[in-house]
Design a protein around this motif. Structure first.
Motif, PDB file in Angstrom:
ATOM      1  N   SER A   1      12.413  -0.922   7.399  1.00  0.00           N
ATOM      2  CA  SER A   1      12.489  -2.380   7.335  1.00  0.00           C
ATOM      3  C   SER A   1      13.935  -2.815   7.151  1.00  0.00           C
ATOM      4  CB  SER A   1      11.613  -2.898   6.198  1.00  0.00           C
ATOM      5  OG  SER A   1      12.054  -2.383   4.970  1.00  0.00           O
TER       6      SER A   1
ATOM      7  N   GLY B   1      16.655  -6.232   6.150  1.00  0.00           N
ATOM      8  CA  GLY B   1      16.836  -7.548   5.556  1.00  0.00           C
ATOM      9  C   GLY B   1      17.836  -8.346   6.375  1.00  0.00           C
TER      10      GLY B   1
ATOM     11  N   ASP C   1      10.171  -6.487   7.526  1.00  0.00           N
ATOM     12  CA  ASP C   1      11.525  -7.028   7.367  1.00  0.00           C
ATOM     13  C   ASP C   1      11.478  -8.209   6.404  1.00  0.00           C
ATOM     14  OD1 ASP C   1      12.441  -5.181   9.216  1.00  0.00           O
ATOM     15  OD2 ASP C   1      12.612  -6.614  10.864  1.00  0.00           O
ATOM     16  N   SER C   2      12.654  -8.686   6.016  1.00  0.00           N
ATOM     17  CA  SER C   2      12.721  -9.859   5.151  1.00  0.00           C
ATOM     18  C   SER C   2      13.852 -10.779   5.592  1.00  0.00           C
ATOM     19  CB  SER C   2      12.918  -9.449   3.689  1.00  0.00           C
ATOM     20  OG  SER C   2      14.146  -8.782   3.526  1.00  0.00           O
TER      21      SER C   2
ATOM     22  N   ASN D   1       9.362 -12.263   2.739  1.00  0.00           N
ATOM     23  CA  ASN D   1       8.936 -11.001   3.335  1.00  0.00           C
ATOM     24  C   ASN D   1       8.062 -11.292   4.544  1.00  0.00           C
ATOM     25  OD1 ASN D   1      10.202  -9.258   1.453  1.00  0.00           O
ATOM     26  ND2 ASN D   1       8.617  -9.801  -0.022  1.00  0.00           N
TER      27      ASN D   1
ATOM     28  N   ASP E   1       5.327 -10.316   6.489  1.00  0.00           N
ATOM     29  CA  ASP E   1       4.201  -9.425   6.216  1.00  0.00           C
ATOM     30  C   ASP E   1       3.135  -9.375   7.304  1.00  0.00           C
ATOM     31  OD1 ASP E   1       3.311 -11.990   5.862  1.00  0.00           O
ATOM     32  OD2 ASP E   1       2.456 -11.672   3.868  1.00  0.00           O
TER      33      ASP E   1
END
Length: 188
Positions: free
Chosen positions: A40, A42, A75-76, A114, A116
């Protein structure tokens, strides 16, 4: 002379090499599949400018930023801002800069969202004038090996990922495993 019938069944000790080969192939296949999963990531929204009202000559800054990225489940997004807010909204609210019914609202100056689920995500500034001047963000989040759906017409969103080579490797390894198994079974 009576001949005794031959025992054509294999005993357990002759099956050991076959079992070992099958187990090894399964382990190799599983290890290759695990290696194809991406980590993941950011993303800081807007990179160096952060989350703020765009200048009059750069109202498309957030759609341009989103087009340059690939977003995946896990990912965020990090929104960094001062004297502003971030609203997670529905599609209609996004297109009309409607701040009255957000799904979520944040005003802490550093908001992390986030990602999701796969699909479209819509974000606005809580200040109505900011949204109307371009401070809004639409992204598409892709799931693992998911094909992109057609975007709504006239909307700038981040493109979907290129087909993953991990899928090709998995198919190739599966084919090799089947071929090895057939070969061993015919030899035994």
């Amino acid at each position: 002379m009576k001949s005794e019938p031959r025992n054509t069944k294999m005993n357990n000790s002759s099956m050991e090499p076959f079992r070992g080969l099958v187990c090894t192939c399964f382990l190799i296949l599983a290890a290759m599949n695990i290696g194809s999963v991406e980590a993941s990531e950011g993303f800081k929204v807007g990179d160096h400018i952060g989350w703020q009202q765009p200048s009059a000559n750069n109202t498309a800054v957030y759609s341009q930023w989103a087009r340059s990225k690939r977003f995946h489940v896990g990912d965020s997004l990090s929104f960094e801002y001062q004297n502003d807010s971030v609203l997670v909204v529905e599609k209609w609210d996004y297109f009309h800069c409607n701040t009255n019914k957000p799904i979520s609202s944040f005003n802490d100056g550093k908001t992390v969202i986030n990602l999701d689920r796969p699909g479209l995500f819509y974000f606005l500034s809580g200040a109505v004038d900011h949204c109307k001047k371009g401070q809004k963000l639409l992204i598409r989040v892709m799931g693992l090996h998911q094909r992109a759906e057609s975007p709504p017409s006239g909307v700038d969103i981040a493109p979907g990922p290129h087909p993953s080579s991990g899928l090709v490797v998995t198919v190739t390894l599966s084919s090799v495993f089947v071929a090895l198994t057939v070969t061993v079974v015919t030899l035994v």
